[in-house]
Design a protein around this motif. Structure first.
Motif, PDB file in Angstrom:
ATOM      1  N   GLU A 442       0.824  -1.213   0.000  1.00 49.97           N
ATOM      2  CA  GLU A 442       0.000   0.000   0.000  1.00 49.97           C
ATOM      3  C   GLU A 442       0.854   1.257   0.000  1.00 49.97           C
ATOM      4  O   GLU A 442       0.426   2.317  -0.473  1.00 49.97           O
ATOM      5  CB  GLU A 442      -0.958   0.019   1.205  1.00 49.97           C
ATOM      6  N   HIS A 443       2.079   1.156   0.507  1.00 49.96           N
ATOM      7  CA  HIS A 443       2.966   2.312   0.508  1.00 49.96           C
ATOM      8  C   HIS A 443       3.318   2.724  -0.921  1.00 49.96           C
ATOM      9  O   HIS A 443       3.384   3.916  -1.244  1.00 49.96           O
ATOM     10  CB  HIS A 443       4.234   1.998   1.304  1.00 49.96           C
ATOM     11  N   GLY A 444       3.554   1.738  -1.787  1.00 53.58           N
ATOM     12  CA  GLY A 444       3.925   2.036  -3.161  1.00 53.58           C
ATOM     13  C   GLY A 444       2.801   2.670  -3.959  1.00 53.58           C
ATOM     14  O   GLY A 444       3.030   3.610  -4.727  1.00 53.58           O
ATOM     15  N   ILE A 445       1.577   2.195  -3.783  1.00 55.27           N
ATOM     16  CA  ILE A 445       0.478   2.744  -4.579  1.00 55.27           C
ATOM     17  C   ILE A 445       0.141   4.162  -4.149  1.00 55.27           C
ATOM     18  O   ILE A 445      -0.389   4.955  -4.932  1.00 55.27           O
ATOM     19  CB  ILE A 445      -0.769   1.829  -4.502  1.00 55.27           C
ATOM     20  N   ARG A 446       0.478   4.513  -2.907  1.00 55.92           N
ATOM     21  CA  ARG A 446       0.164   5.855  -2.401  1.00 55.92           C
ATOM     22  C   ARG A 446       1.258   6.871  -2.694  1.00 55.92           C
ATOM     23  O   ARG A 446       1.049   8.073  -2.505  1.00 55.92           O
ATOM     24  CB  ARG A 446      -0.085   5.793  -0.887  1.00 55.92           C
TER      25      ARG A 446
END
Length: 457
Positions: A442-446
């Motif tokens: 989720e860190h990457g998509i945000r």
């Protein structure tokens, strides 16, 4: 560097490509910008369907794509196919979880005097992705899958020696159903990057590559006040303590060092071994490295193929010669293989000292350096004695030691009793001069979203 497919197993130029013209670059940016205005409003369900369709195509075409990857950068055919399938998994992961990751996050409305308060994630726009050759599909998919699911669009400037992989990725995403302009490959050199990044229609950039390249992109983006994510390599430690399963640690150490022909940012490079088990580990490790088969990467019996470029092999030769000249001991390998192509043998070097360039530099090839340490404090000191901080590995069954390594290793990732691997489910990135920001999970998509605060009175 010419934009061309050059077979690193033979040195033969297979195919050359004409770089994009200034007008073609301008058209691509305009196409991306225009596409974003409509694409950003598409439903998550629609984007997820296109991601899954792209994954289906990758799986159906895996054998042919793997051969192209092996031809362009020399990784073994088996590892190339595994990379294609990993990309399919990455697309499916964000298709399955992206909407949930970007769902509105409720805040404490009462505490801020509102009737409603929450965070909404919205795409930034056109993102420039500058990618390296060592994982020619996965590196780009790590960006593309979450970025597309979030509603962003991408421009890919890939490495000049993997043009066919770069063109294929844009094509398979288009055939997966994504609108024209969602993801475009630009066959350009590095000198064109600055103008693209300064274009007001380009919102952000991500780069995986060398530290000098990262500095350049970060400086330009900083001047333009644009968001960047950088992954700039590493010199990962692999620490072995007395309580470890030594045979298993040595077995995994070989894979951790020679994966992708030794050309991986998260490959273990510095093997830091407690003196009580140093001789046992070294004997097992060196013996396993000696048994590896070096040769044609298309041959299923090959363990280690060529380095991707002639300059890459030269860089490895220089680092090894510098270490040997300053007193290091070659335990196996250490000499270029006299045959066509850019081969270098699996190599293990001991007696490394801080005066040698290899002590702090990243060796991008199948070369392992060994360090003997007396206790956990010295192990941590040696492990952290580098400007990089990407991945790290520690082998111990002692719970207290595990906690010391988890807290004490200066890296974006710590793997205990296993080798560092990138997973869609876990954040990927580094600290210090290994860069900043995160990919995956989720860190990457945000990373390429506007984290918008919403307050309703």
């Amino acid at each position: 560097m010419a934009i061309a497919t050059i077979n690193p197993a033979t040195g033969e130029t297979i195919k050359t490509f004409t770089p994009a013209t200034a007008d073609e670059i301008t058209d691509a940016i305009e196409r991306a910008s225009t596409t974003f205005e409509s694409y950003r409003t598409t439903a998550f369900e629609q984007r997820a369907g296109w991601l899954r369709a792209t994954a289906d195509l990758l799986e159906a075409e895996a054998d042919d794509v793997a051969k192209t990857m092996t031809l362009e950068m020399g990784k073994t055919l088996e590892s190339a196919k595994a990379e294609v399938l990993k990309c399919a998994k990455g697309f499916r992961y964000y298709a399955d979880h992206g909407e949930q990751m970007l769902a509105d996050e409720k805040a404490d409305a009462e505490a801020v005097g509102a009737s409603a308060a929450y965070v909404r994630y919205q795409p930034l726009g056109v993102v420039l992705a500058i990618m390296p050759w060592n994982f020619p599909l996965w590196q780009a998919v790590r960006f593309a899958a979450p970025a597309l699911m979030a509603g962003n669009v991408g421009l890919l400037k890939h490495a000049s020696n993997v043009p066919q992989c770069a063109l294929y990725l844009a094509d398979v995403i288009r055939r997966g159903g994504f609108p024209e302009g969602c993801f475009q490959t630009l066959l350009i050199g590095s000198k064109e990057v600055e103008a693209i990044l300064r274009d007001p229609r380009v919102a952000a950039a991500t780069l995986t590559g060398s530290e000098p390249a990262g500095r350049s992109v970060a400086a330009i983006a900083g001047d333009e006040v644009k968001h960047t994510v950088l992954e700039l390599g590493g010199s990962d430690p692999f620490v072995v303590m007395p309580s470890a399963d030594i045979a298993k640690a040595a077995e995994v150490a070989v894979t951790a060092r020679v994966q992708n022909n030794g050309q991986s940012c998260i490959a273990a490079k510095r093997f830091i071994v407690h003196t009580d088990v140093y001789d046992e580990f070294t004997t097992e490790f060196v013996d396993r490295m000696k048994k590896l088969t070096v040769g044609d990467p298309m041959d299923p019996d090959t363990d280690v193929g060529p380095l991707a470029t002639e300059q890459g092999r030269t860089d490895v030769e220089v680092l090894v010669a510098n270490a040997v000249g300053a007193g290091a001991t070659v335990l196996t390998g250490g000499e270029p293989i006299d045959q066509p192509g850019w081969f270098y043998p699996p190599t293990v070097i001991g007696d490394i000292t801080p005066e040698m360039d290899m002590y702090t530099a990243e060796v991008f090839g199948p070369v392992a350096s060994l360090y003997r340490v007396g206790d956990i404090d010295e192990a941590l000191q040696v492990a952290n004695a580098t400007s990089f901080g990407l991945g790290s590995n520690a082998w111990t069954t002692d719970a207290d030691e595990q906690e010391r390594f988890i807290n004490g290793l200066e890296a974006g990732q710590v793997f205990i009793n296993g080798m560092t691997v990138s997973y869609p489910e876990l954040p990927f990135g580094g600290i210090k001069r290994s860069g900043y920001g995160r990919e995956l999970s989720e860190h990457g998509i945000r990373e390429f979203c506007n984290v918008k605060t919403v307050w309703v009175g």
